[in-house]
Design a protein around this motif. Structure first.
Motif, short mmCIF file in Angstrom:
data_model
loop_
_atom_site.label_atom_id
_atom_site.label_comp_id
_atom_site.label_asym_id
_atom_site.label_seq_id
_atom_site.Cartn_x
_atom_site.Cartn_y
_atom_site.Cartn_z
N ALA A 182 0.84 -1.20 0.00
CA ALA A 182 0.00 0.00 0.00
C ALA A 182 0.88 1.25 0.00
CB ALA A 182 -0.91 -0.02 1.23
N PRO A 183 1.16 1.78 -1.18
CA PRO A 183 2.01 2.98 -1.24
C PRO A 183 1.24 4.26 -0.93
CG PRO A 183 2.01 1.75 -3.34
CD PRO A 183 0.85 1.29 -2.54
N GLY A 184 1.92 5.20 -0.33
CA GLY A 184 1.36 6.54 -0.12
C GLY A 184 1.73 7.43 -1.29
N MET A 185 2.34 8.57 -1.01
CA MET A 185 2.64 9.52 -2.07
C MET A 185 3.84 9.07 -2.92
SD MET A 185 3.61 13.55 -1.87
CE MET A 185 2.03 14.17 -1.31
N VAL A 186 3.56 8.70 -4.14
CA VAL A 186 4.61 8.27 -5.07
C VAL A 186 4.57 9.22 -6.26
CG1 VAL A 186 5.54 6.34 -6.41
CG2 VAL A 186 4.04 5.88 -4.45
N ARG A 187 5.71 9.80 -6.57
CA ARG A 187 5.73 10.69 -7.74
C ARG A 187 6.06 9.87 -8.97
NH1 ARG A 187 7.75 16.76 -7.92
NH2 ARG A 187 6.65 17.26 -9.80
N VAL A 233 7.24 -17.46 4.10
CA VAL A 233 7.08 -16.14 4.72
C VAL A 233 6.09 -15.31 3.90
CG1 VAL A 233 8.23 -14.01 5.44
CG2 VAL A 233 9.44 -16.21 5.61
N ASN A 234 4.91 -15.06 4.48
CA ASN A 234 3.91 -14.23 3.78
C ASN A 234 3.90 -12.83 4.38
OD1 ASN A 234 1.01 -14.95 2.07
ND2 ASN A 234 1.19 -12.98 3.08
N ILE A 235 4.34 -11.88 3.59
CA ILE A 235 4.27 -10.48 4.04
C ILE A 235 2.84 -10.02 3.72
CG2 ILE A 235 5.25 -8.16 3.79
CD1 ILE A 235 7.29 -10.26 4.83
N ASP A 236 2.00 -9.98 4.73
CA ASP A 236 0.58 -9.67 4.49
C ASP A 236 0.39 -8.28 3.90
OD1 ASP A 236 0.11 -12.06 5.76
OD2 ASP A 236 -1.23 -11.22 7.29
N LEU A 237 1.02 -7.29 4.55
CA LEU A 237 0.73 -5.90 4.18
C LEU A 237 1.92 -5.00 4.49
CD1 LEU A 237 -1.18 -3.45 3.57
CD2 LEU A 237 -1.84 -3.53 5.98
N LEU A 238 2.29 -4.22 3.51
CA LEU A 238 3.33 -3.21 3.72
C LEU A 238 2.75 -1.85 3.34
CD1 LEU A 238 6.41 -5.06 2.23
CD2 LEU A 238 6.24 -4.18 4.56
N VAL A 239 2.73 -0.94 4.29
CA VAL A 239 2.30 0.44 4.03
C VAL A 239 3.57 1.26 3.89
CG1 VAL A 239 1.04 2.44 4.93
CG2 VAL A 239 0.19 0.11 5.38
N VAL A 240 3.73 1.90 2.74
CA VAL A 240 4.98 2.59 2.44
C VAL A 240 4.70 4.04 2.08
CG1 VAL A 240 7.14 2.39 1.15
CG2 VAL A 240 5.62 0.43 1.31
N ARG A 241 5.29 4.94 2.86
CA ARG A 241 5.10 6.38 2.60
C ARG A 241 6.46 7.05 2.56
NH1 ARG A 241 -0.25 7.86 4.13
NH2 ARG A 241 -1.18 6.51 5.70
N PRO A 242 6.51 8.25 1.95
CA PRO A 242 7.74 9.04 2.08
C PRO A 242 7.82 9.60 3.51
CG PRO A 242 6.08 10.26 0.83
CD PRO A 242 5.50 8.90 1.10
N ARG A 243 9.02 9.92 3.95
CA ARG A 243 9.20 10.44 5.31
C ARG A 243 8.37 11.70 5.55
NH1 ARG A 243 15.27 11.50 6.77
NH2 ARG A 243 14.84 13.36 5.54
N ALA A 244 8.17 12.47 4.48
CA ALA A 244 7.44 13.73 4.61
C ALA A 244 5.93 13.55 4.71
CB ALA A 244 7.76 14.63 3.42
N GLN A 245 5.45 12.32 4.64
CA GLN A 245 4.00 12.08 4.70
C GLN A 245 3.68 11.23 5.92
OE1 GLN A 245 2.21 9.49 1.71
NE2 GLN A 245 0.38 10.77 1.65
#
Ligand code: 8X3
Length: 255
Positions: A182-187, A233-245
Motif C-alpha cells: 500500500a504505497p502513499g505519495m509516489v511521484r 514467509v507471507n508479508i501480508d501488508l506493507l504500508v509505504v510512505r515518504p518520510r514527509a508524509q
C-alpha cells in the motif's frame, strides 16, 4: 508467446509506466521471466526490449485487465506462474462525494478491483500449479484511510485491500501467498496527471514542496523484497510512505 513451463514467470499488470514498469525491471533483474502487460502496446514492447537488452528475460502482452475474455485468453498461454503483480489501476478526479461523477467511480472500481479480480481468478490455478506462487495486490494508503475528495478512489482501493485479505483467508493451505503493498505519495510520470485529466498544473501541486516523494523504484523495491522472501514467509501488508508524509492528510511541505 511460448513461455517455458519450468521458468519462473512474473506477470505485471499496468506495466506501461510508473510502479508497474519499475516492478517489471526489478523482478527481471531478480531472475524472473517477466510478462509485461498493459493496454499501450508500444510502451510495453519498448519495456520488454529494454529488459532483454539488459540481459534479462521479458515479453510484452497487450491486455486490458477489465476485459475478462481477453484475460482468460491470456491465461491459456501459461502452465504455471510464479508471481502475479496486480498493479493496474489509478485515480480519476478529486471531487467530493456530493458532486463526484458516478462514471469515474465505476471506472475506478472496474480497473482497481475488477481488474485485480479478473487476473487473480484467471491465474490462480497457474499460481497453485507452480507449487510456490505469490499474488501481489498494489493497493494504496487510500485503501486504509480516507481523505476529502478521495471518495471513489478510496472506495475502490478499500475494495482492493479487502480482496487481498479475503483471498488470503480463502486459499490458506494452498501454496500461494497473498501480499498487499500500500504505497502513499509516489511521484510517477502519470498518476496525478491521470487523476486530473492531463492538467499539469494541478498534478504538479500534489507534490509541491514535498522534499522527496516516493519513486516508482522505491515501491518496486518493496514489492521485490516481499516476493523474494522464503516461500513460507507471507508479508501480508506493507504500508509505504515518504518520510514527509505522516498520514493521507498530513504532509510536510517546504515553503
Ligand atoms: C496514491 C495515494 O494519496 O493519492 O494511491 O490516494 S493517494
Amino acid at each position: 508467446m511460448t513461455p517455458s513451463a519450468t521458468s519462473r514467470i512474473a506477470v505485471v499488470t499496468g506495466a506501461s509506466s510508473g510502479i508497474g514498469a519499475a516492478t517489471a525491471r526489478r523482478l527481471a533483474a531478480e531472475g524472473y521471466r517477466v510478462v509485461v502487460t498493459a493496454r499501450r502496446k508500444d510502451r510495453i514492447e519498448a519495456l520488454a526490449e529494454e529488459i532483454e537488452a539488459a540481459g534479462h528475460s521479458a515479453m510484452a502482452y497487450q491486455l486490458d485487465v477489465t476485459d475478462r475474455a481477453a484475460v482468460d485468453e491470456f491465461a491459456t498461454a501459461f502452465k504455471t506462474i510464479g508471481v502475479l503483480v496486480n498493479n493496474a489501476g489509478g485515480a480519476l478526479g478529486l471531487d467530493p462525494v456530493a458532486t463526484g461523477d458516478p462514471a469515474d467511480w465505476r471506472r475506478m472500481y472496474e480497473t482497481n478491483v475488477i481488474g485485480t479480480l479478473n487476473l487473480t481468478q484467471a491465474l490462480l490455478p497457474k499460481l497453485v500449479a507452480s507449487g510456490d506462487g505469490t499474488v501481489v495486490v498494489v493497493s494504496s494508503t487510500a485503501g486504509h484511510g480516507t481523505y476529502e475528495g478521495g471518495g471513489g478512489y478510496v472506495a475502490a482501493k478499500h475494495g482492493s485491500h479487502v480482496l487481498a485479505e479475503t483471498l488470503r483467508l480463502e486459499i490458506v493451505g494452498q501454496p500461494v501467498r497473498v501480499v498487499e503493498v500500500a504505497p502513499g505519495m509516489v511521484r510517477t510520470e502519470e498518476f496525478a496527471l491521470t487523476r486530473f485529466g492531463g492538467d499539469e498544473e494541478r498534478a504538479a501541486k500534489v507534490y509541491q514542496g514535498v522534499a522527496e516523494p516516493l519513486t516508482a523504484d522505491d515501491v518496486a523495491d518493496t514489492i521485490a523484497w516481499a516476493v523474494t522472501r522464503p516461500a513460507h514467509v507471507n508479508i501480508d501488508l506493507l504500508v509505504v510512505r515518504p518520510r514527509a508524509q505522516a498520514s493521507n492528510t498530513k504532509v510536510h511541505r517546504e515553503q
